[in-house]
Design an enzyme around this catalytic site. Sequence first.
Site, PDB file in Angstrom:
ATOM      1  CG  HIS A   1     -11.616  -9.259  26.550  1.00  0.00           C
ATOM      2  ND1 HIS A   1     -10.464  -9.421  25.820  1.00  0.00           N
ATOM      3  CD2 HIS A   1     -12.622  -9.428  25.646  1.00  0.00           C
ATOM      4  CE1 HIS A   1     -10.758  -9.657  24.564  1.00  0.00           C
ATOM      5  NE2 HIS A   1     -12.067  -9.668  24.427  1.00  0.00           N
TER       6      HIS A   1
ATOM      7  CG  ASP B   1      -7.363  -9.574  27.381  1.00  0.00           C
ATOM      8  OD1 ASP B   1      -8.090 -10.018  28.305  1.00  0.00           O
ATOM      9  OD2 ASP B   1      -7.795  -9.235  26.275  1.00  0.00           O
TER      10      ASP B   1
ATOM     11  N   GLY C   1     -15.989 -12.046  18.729  1.00  0.00           N
ATOM     12  CA  GLY C   1     -16.214 -13.458  18.985  1.00  0.00           C
ATOM     13  C   GLY C   1     -14.986 -14.296  18.718  1.00  0.00           C
ATOM     14  CG  ASN C   2     -12.456 -14.527  15.242  1.00  0.00           C
ATOM     15  OD1 ASN C   2     -13.149 -13.914  14.442  1.00  0.00           O
ATOM     16  ND2 ASN C   2     -12.059 -15.767  15.033  1.00  0.00           N
ATOM     17  CB  SER C   3     -11.877 -12.192  22.032  1.00  0.00           C
ATOM     18  OG  SER C   3     -11.760 -10.877  21.587  1.00  0.00           O
TER      19      SER C   3
ATOM     20  CB  ILE D   1      13.193   3.278  32.504  1.00  0.00           C
ATOM     21  CG1 ILE D   1      11.968   2.364  32.357  1.00  0.00           C
ATOM     22  CG2 ILE D   1      14.224   2.672  33.431  1.00  0.00           C
ATOM     23  CD1 ILE D   1      12.271   0.972  31.876  1.00  0.00           C
TER      24      ILE D   1
END
Length: 514
Positions: A156, A186, A257-259, A318
Amino acid sequence: MPKTESEQNIEVFARRREGLRIRSALLGAAAMAAMATFGGNIAGPALAQTPLTAAPAQMVPSFADVVDRVKPAVVSVRAKAGNAQTSDNQSGGSNFNLPDLNLPDDHPFQEFFKRFRGQGSPNEGNSRPGPSPRRGASQGSGFFVSADGYLVTNNHVIDKSSDIEVLMDDGRTLPAKVVGTDPKTDLALLKVEEGGPFKYVELAPEAPRVGDWVIAVGNPFGLGGTVTAGIVSARARDIGAGPYDDFLQIDAPVNRGNSGGPAFNQRGQVVGVNTAIASPSGGNVGIAFAIPSETVQNIVNQLREKGVVERGFLGVQIQSVNKDIASSVGLEKPEGAIVSRLEDDSPAAKAGVKTGDVVLSVNGKPVDDARDLSRTVASLSAGSTANLQVWRDGKRQDVSVTIGKMSDRTASASSQQDGTMEMDKLGLRLAPGAAAGGDVKGVAVVGVEPGSTAAEKGFKTGDVIAEVGGQAVQTPADVRKALEDSRKTGRKNVLFRVEAEAGARFIAVPVPAA
């Protein structure tokens, strides 16, 4: 000659002072004797042998040595979007809106707030670039996993970007290209071609335990290399972000911003990739989620070798086994995933799997629930052979299955392998009513994304949706169809009838755009 009153007072004072001196000497002698009796220490060895100014033994660990080793491998990732300004709802960007506090121009906090807004000094005529990303750009973090420039970040952070650059710890800015992405987990793999060789870090070979220290390094609010620390709060968290959720929950402060940035153990190995935060305000509240290193290793290897991620496929629908299902099939406890439907000519059907089988393990690895089975099968290579242990007719049986390859068609179905469907725009994850236990008619809410429209409207995990827009619903697909019908008629809101333990209620929900 008799003494004056003043002279008498002076003599009394002198006698009292002499008495105090004698008593002090006696107490000092007693103290010395006690010290001799107790080995020179009347308050314990530490007091006698250690000066009062000496620091005690260090109890809180220092991460400085680890940070010195790993920080050069962590970068800021800046991705220029197509046209519109990017807002990062999950924590990748730094579009953090600060209030206007009407502070004087010379107030010391002015420069701090200006930097967060990406503006120049109040005394400058032209704005200067600050640590915030440019308009139409997103910003996050990443880290090198090889000396030749392979770099991991979140999908992202760089999704739909035309240009990507990385800001190195030493201040250099280098261009990067996308090697491959995997939106379902991601994750994205980038490559920096110039400026190497690079300092890199390795992925941890084993998962951390709950309570282990973790160190997050990243680019919160565009401020550059920042280090925070905490512990692993929980494992195997399902937050409704995708069909293969298996997050580590950590309490190390992680912000927008740590992503894409790494979470390290005390050996300097990456135990997870920081991806999302749970916060009503968008800032850290001590709940952050990281993709575990085992998942990262699998995805990175495939992206590096093939540029795409291939997942295994069984061809079944399932659902998790609850207490009622376990009792009805003769299991001692709820475990595994029960097969509710078989696709024609699927690998499972060809191998002899039957509707009603409960899958208890895959290649000896116990299956906890339906999502666990989905993740396990997806991680297997197409063409490989897997041994399923199933519960059938009151006993355990082994079934050998040749794993298929998930195609585009089956990938769409895979998001519902456990009967669930993601309603991304509302923030709901839905499943057939049986997932709520017992003979439930309707659609069960099995996940609500924090901060989503559904959360704001009061949906809770465990709710059962009975009607949407006056139409009875039995499956997640029915809910989606009812929303589409409402959209076609031009409605702005649609009424959900929801049942819960406290009783039934109606919830008006905005109809999401197509």
